[in-house]
Enzyme design. Structure first.
Site, short mmCIF file in Angstrom:
data_model
loop_
_atom_site.label_atom_id
_atom_site.label_comp_id
_atom_site.label_asym_id
_atom_site.label_seq_id
_atom_site.Cartn_x
_atom_site.Cartn_y
_atom_site.Cartn_z
N CYS A 30 32.25 31.87 29.97
CA CYS A 30 33.53 31.95 30.67
C CYS A 30 34.67 32.15 29.68
CB CYS A 30 33.76 30.70 31.50
SG CYS A 30 33.54 29.21 30.54
N GLU A 68 36.15 24.87 37.62
CA GLU A 68 36.25 25.70 36.41
C GLU A 68 35.55 27.02 36.75
OE1 GLU A 68 37.98 25.23 33.85
OE2 GLU A 68 38.46 23.12 34.13
P1 NAD Z 1 28.08 30.94 41.06
O1 NAD Z 1 29.42 30.65 41.61
O2 NAD Z 1 27.27 31.99 41.67
O3 NAD Z 1 27.18 29.63 41.12
C1 NAD Z 1 27.60 28.40 40.55
C2 NAD Z 1 26.92 27.25 41.27
O4 NAD Z 1 27.40 27.21 42.61
C3 NAD Z 1 25.40 27.39 41.36
O5 NAD Z 1 24.82 26.11 41.21
C4 NAD Z 1 25.20 27.90 42.77
O6 NAD Z 1 23.94 27.60 43.32
C5 NAD Z 1 26.31 27.17 43.51
N1 NAD Z 1 26.70 27.80 44.78
C6 NAD Z 1 26.64 29.12 45.11
N2 NAD Z 1 27.07 29.30 46.38
C7 NAD Z 1 27.45 28.08 46.85
C8 NAD Z 1 28.00 27.62 48.08
N3 NAD Z 1 28.25 28.44 49.08
N4 NAD Z 1 28.27 26.32 48.20
C9 NAD Z 1 28.04 25.47 47.16
N5 NAD Z 1 27.50 25.83 46.00
C10 NAD Z 1 27.21 27.13 45.82
O7 NAD Z 1 28.28 31.19 39.50
P2 NAD Z 1 27.16 31.59 38.41
O8 NAD Z 1 26.82 33.01 38.60
O9 NAD Z 1 26.07 30.57 38.39
O10 NAD Z 1 27.95 31.38 37.05
C11 NAD Z 1 28.75 32.35 36.47
C12 NAD Z 1 30.21 32.04 36.67
O11 NAD Z 1 30.51 30.75 36.16
C13 NAD Z 1 31.13 32.98 35.94
O12 NAD Z 1 32.20 33.37 36.77
C14 NAD Z 1 31.65 32.14 34.78
O13 NAD Z 1 32.89 32.56 34.27
C15 NAD Z 1 31.70 30.80 35.39
N6 NAD Z 1 31.72 29.74 34.37
C16 NAD Z 1 32.90 29.09 34.15
C17 NAD Z 1 32.99 28.10 33.18
C18 NAD Z 1 34.29 27.37 32.95
O14 NAD Z 1 34.24 26.29 32.38
N7 NAD Z 1 35.44 27.89 33.36
C19 NAD Z 1 31.86 27.79 32.42
C20 NAD Z 1 30.68 28.47 32.65
C21 NAD Z 1 30.64 29.45 33.64
#
Ligand code: NAD
Length: 480
Positions: free
Chosen positions: A283, A249
């Protein structure tokens, strides 16, 4: 915990990490919520190992045990919503009311999936071969890796952990490093439910290390991720190599369409709620407001009037509507998008100022841009900020085409009193969720949630649909 370091939870034990990070409130940088252990690659591997063992025992547990565990977690979240909502608001920056609401909703997720435990029915069929019967039933997928973002620190964990446990899986949970307190509190509740050791594991730490081990592991069976598109692509690529089931997501660029016949008050409330509440860090936020020409000027004027009444400030302060931006990095990104929008010719009609509060934190006045075109960067890229831009269009057809002209597709909304347009919109919006006379943000827990295009990948989350991801189907042929 007696000491001040909040530890990881692996194989049923609280374990030290290879270091700690300070969890600092974005609303008051002198407010240190706690120090949280950081797992390394070896500890993440140990958590996976523990989960493999724990899963076998959990799968054998009776339905009533699973039901009771999920109900108890839900009960405790709801009973402690004020206390945990406060921690959430302090660490993420959303208002106290939003934090409390999120914890309450998370409790409801556990209650919903408690009921799903008892609703696991198979199917039977006659074989094409006489005398043979066929049965299909679902089994746990196994060990589920869960990676969550910072913006809904309890709810995103809850809507993945609850179905994972309900369907008999073990979990390795890696929350976002900006918000470990909520994840730790949820884990602490789960740790007291008598689960077989290893059924549930918490590994806090950076995505590049802890997350990286999880997504590249051949020993997990499924990986569910919520976060940015950029990271989501990495997750999809890594899990595909190992043929690990994957659910993503990700971000979006949701739009709210306002037609000439809209009830103005509803349009304004839905726009302000969808674009700015939660500091725009949802999101499902409506960062694009697509408005037909007949109502455009009245709508813009009324939205600005409403924005003037929004109180921005410390999330725990009474009367505050918009809390803090999640951290310094996010604030920098917000300011960058404000600049880009101005440079590309959008008119800043209201807001966008950095606000000083009594506490040192990241506060931004919600911003509204007018005179924007859908091609502008501000309408293409997800800013994840309390920034919305108005796109003026001729009619319904142009509004719909504009809404669909994005590589994302999570939610789409329309404000209209016309059944004809509402029905057309419902069918032709290329989004996973459609809202009519409602904000684009705000979804229920008992129905599927997810998007299209670059917003989602894999089976849907939530409601009964969640079983597609958290279970495997087995077909059995029986000759008596
Ligand atoms: P992000 O992608 O930076 O991080 C998300 C998670 O992934 C964190 O736990 C992070 O530590 C981990 N991560 C980062 N790099 C990684 C890697 N290389 N390998 C594995 N894990 C890794 O996102 P964010 O800044 O925490 O959140 C914001 C984003 O989340 C926005 O784009 C938002 O739209 C999205 N979001 C989507 C939904 C949905 O249901 N569609 C809900 C909430 C947030």
């Amino acid at each position: 915990m007696s000491d001040s370091i909040f530890r990881n939870y692996i194989a049923g034990e609280w374990v030290e990490g290879k270091g700690t990070i300070a969890n600092i409130s974005p609303a008051d940088t002198s407010d240190v919520i706690g120090h949280y252990a950081q797992a390394d690659a070896a500890q993440t591997e140990a958590a996976i190992e523990a989960a493999i063992k724990g899963q076998e025992a959990w799968q054998q547990s009776g339905l009533e045990q699973r039901y009771s565990v999920l109900m108890a977690i839900g009960d405790e979240l709801i009973a402690r919503k004020d206390e945990l909502g406060r921690v959430l608001a302090r660490e993420e920056g959303k208002t106290l009311a939003e934090g409390v609401g999120e914890v309450y909703r998370s409790g409801q997720f556990f209650h919903y999936y408690a009921a799903e435990v008892l609703r696991q029915m198979g199917e039977t069929a006659d074989s094409v071969r006489p005398g043979v019967e066929i049965e299909t039933r679902r089994e746990p997928v196994g060990v589920v890796g869960i990676i969550t973002p910072w913006n809904f620190p309890v709810a995103t964990g809850a809507w993945k952990i609850a179905p994972a446990l309900a369907f008999g899986n073990a979990v390795v949970f890696k929350p976002a490093n900006q918000v470990p307190a909520s994840a730790w509190a949820l884990t602490e509740i789960i740790s007291r439910q008598g689960l077989p050791a290893g059924t549930f594991n918490l590994v806090m730490g950076p995505g590049a290390e802890v997350g990286n081990v999880l997504i590249n592991s051949r020993r997990i069976n499924a990986l569910t991720f919520t976060g940015s598109l950029e990271t989501g692509r990495k997750v999809a690529a890594a899990t595909a190599v190992n043929l690990v089931k994957c659910q993503l997501e990700m971000g979006s660029k949701n739009a709210l369409v306002v037609l000439d016949d809209a009830d103005l008050e509803t349009a304004v409330e839905c726009a302000v709620n969808g674009a700015f509440f939660g500091t725009g860090q949802k999101c499902t936020a409506s960062s694009r407001l697509i408005v037909t020409e007949g109502i455009h000027d009245r709508f813009v004027e009324a939205v600005i009037e409403r924005m003037r009444k929004l109180v921005v400030g410390h999330p725990l302060k009474e009367g505050v509507h918009i809390g803090a931006v999640a951290d310094g990095r996010q604030m920098e990104q917000n300011l960058k998008y404000l600049e880009i929008a101005k440079q590309e010719g959008a008119t800043l009609a209201f807001g966008g100022e950095v606000i000083s509060e009594e506490t040192e934190g990241y506060f931004l006045q919600p911003a509204l841009f007018t005179n924007t075109r859908n091609e502008m960067t501000i309408n293409r890229e997800e800013a994840f900020a309390p920034i919305a831009s108005v796109i003026k269009v001729k009619d319904f057809e142009e509004a719909l085409a504009t809404l669909n002209d994005t590589h994302y597709g999570l939610t789409g909304g329309i404000i209209t009193q016309s059944l004809k347009y509402a029905s057309e919109f419902k069918r032709r919006a290329k989004t996973g969720c459609v809202m009519v006379n409602l904000p684009t943000a705000g979804t229920d827990y008992h129905v599927p949630f997810g998007g299209r295009k670059d917003s989602s990948f894999g089976p849907r989350e939530q409601g009964a649909y969640a079983k597609e991801f958290y279970t495997l189907v087995k077909t059995t042929y029986i000759r008596a």
